[in-house]
Scaffold this motif. Structure first.
Motif, PDB file in Angstrom:
ATOM      1  N   GLY A  61      38.907  32.203  56.103  1.00 53.53           N
ATOM      2  CA  GLY A  61      39.762  31.383  54.850  1.00 53.53           C
ATOM      3  C   GLY A  61      38.989  31.554  53.820  1.00 53.53           C
ATOM      4  N   THR A  62      37.791  31.988  53.583  1.00 53.88           N
ATOM      5  CA  THR A  62      37.315  32.113  52.245  1.00 53.88           C
ATOM      6  C   THR A  62      38.213  33.047  51.481  1.00 53.88           C
ATOM      7  N   PRO A  63      38.601  32.698  50.144  1.00 50.68           N
ATOM      8  CA  PRO A  63      39.325  33.526  49.321  1.00 50.68           C
ATOM      9  C   PRO A  63      38.432  34.686  48.968  1.00 50.68           C
ATOM     10  N   ILE A  64      38.931  35.915  48.964  1.00 50.75           N
ATOM     11  CA  ILE A  64      38.061  37.145  48.452  1.00 50.75           C
ATOM     12  C   ILE A  64      38.883  37.512  47.325  1.00 50.75           C
ATOM     13  N   MET A  65      39.930  37.537  47.063  1.00 57.49           N
ATOM     14  CA  MET A  65      40.697  38.138  45.909  1.00 57.49           C
ATOM     15  C   MET A  65      41.935  37.576  45.339  1.00 57.49           C
ATOM     16  N   LEU A  66      42.453  37.544  44.333  1.00 56.17           N
ATOM     17  CA  LEU A  66      43.641  37.180  43.798  1.00 56.17           C
ATOM     18  C   LEU A  66      44.492  38.414  42.841  1.00 56.17           C
ATOM     19  N   THR A  67      45.522  38.461  43.412  1.00 52.76           N
ATOM     20  CA  THR A  67      46.256  39.818  42.620  1.00 52.76           C
ATOM     21  C   THR A  67      47.816  39.567  42.445  1.00 52.76           C
ATOM     22  N   ASP A  68      48.485  40.096  41.742  1.00 53.95           N
ATOM     23  CA  ASP A  68      49.963  39.838  41.477  1.00 53.95           C
ATOM     24  C   ASP A  68      50.899  40.912  42.617  1.00 53.95           C
ATOM     25  N   SER A  69      50.142  41.491  43.287  1.00 55.19           N
ATOM     26  CA  SER A  69      50.893  42.466  44.377  1.00 55.19           C
ATOM     27  C   SER A  69      50.129  42.462  45.711  1.00 55.19           C
ATOM     28  N   ARG A  70      50.974  42.607  46.641  1.00 62.75           N
ATOM     29  CA  ARG A  70      50.629  42.440  47.935  1.00 62.75           C
ATOM     30  C   ARG A  70      49.956  43.900  48.474  1.00 62.75           C
ATOM     31  N   GLU A  71      50.566  44.625  47.824  1.00 63.03           N
ATOM     32  CA  GLU A  71      49.792  46.316  48.087  1.00 63.03           C
ATOM     33  C   GLU A  71      48.406  46.152  47.673  1.00 63.03           C
ATOM     34  N   ALA A  72      48.291  45.599  46.269  1.00 63.67           N
ATOM     35  CA  ALA A  72      46.691  45.652  45.748  1.00 63.67           C
ATOM     36  C   ALA A  72      45.969  44.899  46.742  1.00 63.67           C
ATOM     37  N   ALA A  73      46.341  43.753  47.148  1.00 63.63           N
ATOM     38  CA  ALA A  73      45.457  43.080  48.338  1.00 63.63           C
ATOM     39  C   ALA A  73      45.045  43.697  49.604  1.00 63.63           C
ATOM     40  N   LEU A  74      46.288  44.499  50.064  1.00 64.15           N
ATOM     41  CA  LEU A  74      45.926  45.276  50.985  1.00 64.15           C
ATOM     42  C   LEU A  74      44.996  46.531  50.926  1.00 64.15           C
ATOM     43  N   ALA A  75      45.233  47.090  49.702  1.00 61.73           N
ATOM     44  CA  ALA A  75      44.343  48.153  49.441  1.00 61.73           C
ATOM     45  C   ALA A  75      42.833  47.729  49.202  1.00 61.73           C
ATOM     46  N   ASN A  76      42.807  46.562  48.813  1.00 59.51           N
ATOM     47  CA  ASN A  76      41.370  45.910  48.483  1.00 59.51           C
ATOM     48  C   ASN A  76      40.759  45.863  49.874  1.00 59.51           C
ATOM     49  N   ALA A  77      41.371  45.396  50.626  1.00 59.59           N
ATOM     50  CA  ALA A  77      41.041  45.135  52.171  1.00 59.59           C
ATOM     51  C   ALA A  77      40.653  46.410  52.682  1.00 59.59           C
ATOM     52  N   SER A  78      41.376  47.672  52.669  1.00 66.89           N
ATOM     53  CA  SER A  78      41.161  48.887  53.146  1.00 66.89           C
ATOM     54  C   SER A  78      39.837  49.396  52.488  1.00 66.89           C
ATOM     55  N   GLU A  79      39.668  49.123  51.056  1.00 63.75           N
ATOM     56  CA  GLU A  79      38.489  49.725  50.460  1.00 63.75           C
ATOM     57  C   GLU A  79      37.187  49.207  51.191  1.00 63.75           C
ATOM     58  N   HIS A  80      37.360  48.046  51.339  1.00 68.36           N
ATOM     59  CA  HIS A  80      36.435  47.167  51.974  1.00 68.36           C
ATOM     60  C   HIS A  80      36.091  47.281  53.349  1.00 68.36           C
ATOM     61  N   GLU A  81      36.852  48.122  54.190  1.00 73.71           N
ATOM     62  CA  GLU A  81      36.962  48.321  55.686  1.00 73.71           C
ATOM     63  C   GLU A  81      37.271  47.139  56.370  1.00 73.71           C
ATOM     64  N   LEU A  82      38.025  46.292  55.916  1.00 72.86           N
ATOM     65  CA  LEU A  82      38.547  44.976  56.345  1.00 72.86           C
ATOM     66  C   LEU A  82      39.935  45.372  57.170  1.00 72.86           C
ATOM     67  N   ILE A  83      40.154  44.891  58.504  1.00 79.69           N
ATOM     68  CA  ILE A  83      41.343  45.028  59.078  1.00 79.69           C
ATOM     69  C   ILE A  83      42.254  43.823  58.762  1.00 79.69           C
ATOM     70  N   THR A  84      43.204  43.951  58.182  1.00 75.87           N
ATOM     71  CA  THR A  84      44.220  42.917  57.903  1.00 75.87           C
ATOM     72  C   THR A  84      45.094  42.436  59.236  1.00 75.87           C
ATOM     73  N   VAL A  85      45.271  41.300  59.157  1.00 72.08           N
ATOM     74  CA  VAL A  85      46.043  40.916  60.287  1.00 72.08           C
ATOM     75  C   VAL A  85      47.040  39.834  59.901  1.00 72.08           C
ATOM     76  N   SER A  86      48.121  39.584  60.734  1.00 75.37           N
ATOM     77  CA  SER A  86      49.301  38.632  60.361  1.00 75.37           C
ATOM     78  C   SER A  86      49.106  37.216  60.829  1.00 75.37           C
ATOM     79  N   LEU A  87      49.498  36.286  60.079  1.00 76.76           N
ATOM     80  CA  LEU A  87      49.299  35.057  60.701  1.00 76.76           C
ATOM     81  C   LEU A  87      50.566  34.361  60.509  1.00 76.76           C
ATOM     82  N   HIS A  88      50.914  33.554  61.691  1.00 78.43           N
ATOM     83  CA  HIS A  88      52.237  33.110  62.195  1.00 78.43           C
ATOM     84  C   HIS A  88      51.952  31.496  61.931  1.00 78.43           C
TER      85      HIS A  88
END
Length: 88
Positions: A61-88
């Motif tokens: 739950g620790t916030p890592i970054m803030l951006t104005d686009s979902r794509e930028a957040a996903l790109a940042n995760a990918s750059e840092h080799e983080l796997i993004t998961v969906s929350l329901h």
């Protein structure tokens, strides 16, 4: 591990244990309103109200970054080799 044993294990895991499961490897993206930015990112400059923004969070739950686009957040995760998961 059988399903019954797995379900029992999951039900008995502490919140701390659950948060640590994806430590350093998993992340998720959340949509937030600009009015909530200061709570998550106290160092952020003042942002106009009424904007929809996106945050990237570590598995705990620790916030890592803030951006104005979902794509930028996903790109940042990918750059840092983080796997993004969906929350329901």
């Amino acid at each position: 591990m059988n399903t019954e044993k797995f379900n029992e294990t999951i039900q008995n895991i502490s919140p701390e244990g659950l948060a640590a499961l994806g430590g350093g490897e998993l992340a998720y993206v959340r949509t937030i309103r600009s009015e909530d930015v200061q709570r998550l990112f106290p160092q952020a400059p003042e942002i106009a109200p009424g904007l929809t923004l996106f945050t990237l969070h570590a598995a705990d739950g620790t916030p890592i970054m803030l951006t104005d686009s979902r794509e930028a957040a996903l790109a940042n995760a990918s750059e840092h080799e983080l796997i993004t998961v969906s929350l329901h």
